[in-house]
Write a protein that holds these residues in place. Sequence first.
Motif, PDB file in Angstrom:
ATOM      1  N   GLU A   1       3.303   9.622  -9.403  1.00 54.78           N
ATOM      2  CA  GLU A   1       3.011   9.813 -10.872  1.00 54.78           C
ATOM      3  C   GLU A   1       2.219  11.098 -10.809  1.00 54.78           C
ATOM      4  N   THR A   2       1.205  11.748  -9.699  1.00 55.39           N
ATOM      5  CA  THR A   2       0.525  12.839  -9.659  1.00 55.39           C
ATOM      6  C   THR A   2       1.691  13.734 -10.100  1.00 55.39           C
TER       7      THR A   2
ATOM      8  N   LYS B   1       0.819  -1.097   0.144  1.00 60.01           N
ATOM      9  CA  LYS B   1      -0.044  -0.044  -0.002  1.00 60.01           C
ATOM     10  C   LYS B   1       0.757   1.191   0.026  1.00 60.01           C
TER      11      LYS B   1
ATOM     12  N   THR C   1       2.565  14.003 -13.660  1.00 58.33           N
ATOM     13  CA  THR C   1       1.623  14.320 -14.306  1.00 58.33           C
ATOM     14  C   THR C   1       1.231  16.099 -14.210  1.00 58.33           C
TER      15      THR C   1
ATOM     16  N   THR D   1       4.053   5.455  -5.307  1.00 56.69           N
ATOM     17  CA  THR D   1       3.604   5.573  -6.782  1.00 56.69           C
ATOM     18  C   THR D   1       2.926   6.590  -7.447  1.00 56.69           C
ATOM     19  N   ASN D   2       1.725   6.257  -6.578  1.00 47.64           N
ATOM     20  CA  ASN D   2       0.614   7.211  -7.380  1.00 47.64           C
ATOM     21  C   ASN D   2       0.999   8.743  -6.823  1.00 47.64           C
TER      22      ASN D   2
ATOM     23  N   LYS E   1       2.464   1.480  -3.468  1.00 50.07           N
ATOM     24  CA  LYS E   1       1.382   2.189  -4.280  1.00 50.07           C
ATOM     25  C   LYS E   1       1.109   3.498  -4.232  1.00 50.07           C
ATOM     26  N   HIS E   2       0.972   4.018  -2.993  1.00 47.48           N
ATOM     27  CA  HIS E   2       0.775   5.226  -2.489  1.00 47.48           C
ATOM     28  C   HIS E   2       1.845   6.241  -2.929  1.00 47.48           C
TER      29      HIS E   2
END
Length: 487
Positions: free
Chosen positions: A267-268, A257, A271, A263-264, A260-261
């Motif tokens: 990624e944000t 988790k 972006t 990574t998110n 993943k967090h």
Amino acid sequence: MATLGTDSLDAGTEVKTACPICFEYFKTPRYLPCFHTFCHNCLSSYILSTCKSKENPVGFPCPLCRQFVPAPSSLGEPEKWTELIPINTIIQALCEKKDQFCDACRRANEEEVATDWCGSCLESLCAFCAKAHKRNAVSQNHKLVSKAEISKIPIEFERQALCNTHSAPVNYVCVDHEELCCAECLFTQHRKCNQVDEVEKTAECLLQSDTLDRLGQKIQQYEDCLVQAKTEGEETIKYIDETSDKILEESTELRDKVLKHITNVVETHFTDLAKKVKEEKERLVNFVDTVSDRKQLVARYAQTLKETEKTPLPILVQDYLKIKQQFNDLTKLGLHRSVVELHSDASKELLRILECFQLEEVKMMTVFLPLGGLDFSSARMKMVCELPDSDGDVTGGCYLENGDIVLSKNSSKECLYYSNEKLERKNILKRPPKDIIRMKPSKFLMSTNINGKGHIEYCDFAEENIKDLFVTKETKQHKRLKQDIPV
């Protein structure tokens, strides 16, 4: 690994005279209760290696059949066990002979294959000599064993109780030392003992009394404790495995988790960075195009103003007025150049996670309890009684043999004496007491602390004057001795 020579041995004899650990001829062969025989050094090394990881070992498994072998003596000292394990004299004699011929015939320069073994003479005999051996008046009571049954001979030796000092049959029991002894021991080591009985008499008393039953009950109770302890140990191992698996599963899930967090989040961030870069680049491209157009326009103005010689005068005036008007309009359009600075603290924040983030250390709490003892950490306490005037800083106390209680109160310099849950006497002391203990029926120790030094007061008085324990004046009657000791 060494190999056993087979020049003078057949397969059957080789098995009997070869140590199953080192595969050499036996050297000081010793046999276990399961009748498996091993070299002295091989068995000693095996016992030490097997017991080195155990706390206070009480035995070891046989290297061959894994049958448990109790320690011959000295529990917790496996280095002494091998010396107390009996020697297999038959195997030792066979190893020394290293052949299969009859010993009696060899003395007559004859060679006959042996068929029997005499455990008393420790000799191999052929069928003819064995027959003569049984007819001889001297050796008629000797027990002969077939060579095929020779491995069972240690059973008879195992059933004999021998003196540890003289290796002779024991006939007496020293009750004072609780030792078996032979006739020689009786008149040397135990001649001054108060009670020495015959073995048969002691055995009859044991069989007729309930001594064996009582010992058996104690052993059974202890065995129940061991079974419970083993069960609890196995359950604890299961608990540790299940809990560790659960912790690993939870940690792995949370790690996924977290990854993943992160990574998110990254990624944000990527972006957002790409969006802002794209928008700013598009604006700058438009700015560059606009500047390029205006640059071409003013270049055209400059070229027109330079070509005045071939231009008719009316056209010249017309171009001048037009260029002047458009140039004034161009300078009023308000074109601004931009200064861009791109910056992000994401790397520092991610680096801070690497530098500061650390998981808490795993905690393993272990409480050791005596076997068969009580676990007071999980016990339920029940108030039996509440003693009056016992509140405050009661720092110590003790129980008397008759059930009375003595308490010491430090701040008030008091000692309280209770009988049948009632306060019988309260004594004001010269020094604030820390604790009081009873040593013997008329002897007590009381501890105090004055100016950073501990004082132990030793009191000796008659049993009937038990309540006069708290007299603080020095009198000849009580003979109080004082001794200062550093705290």
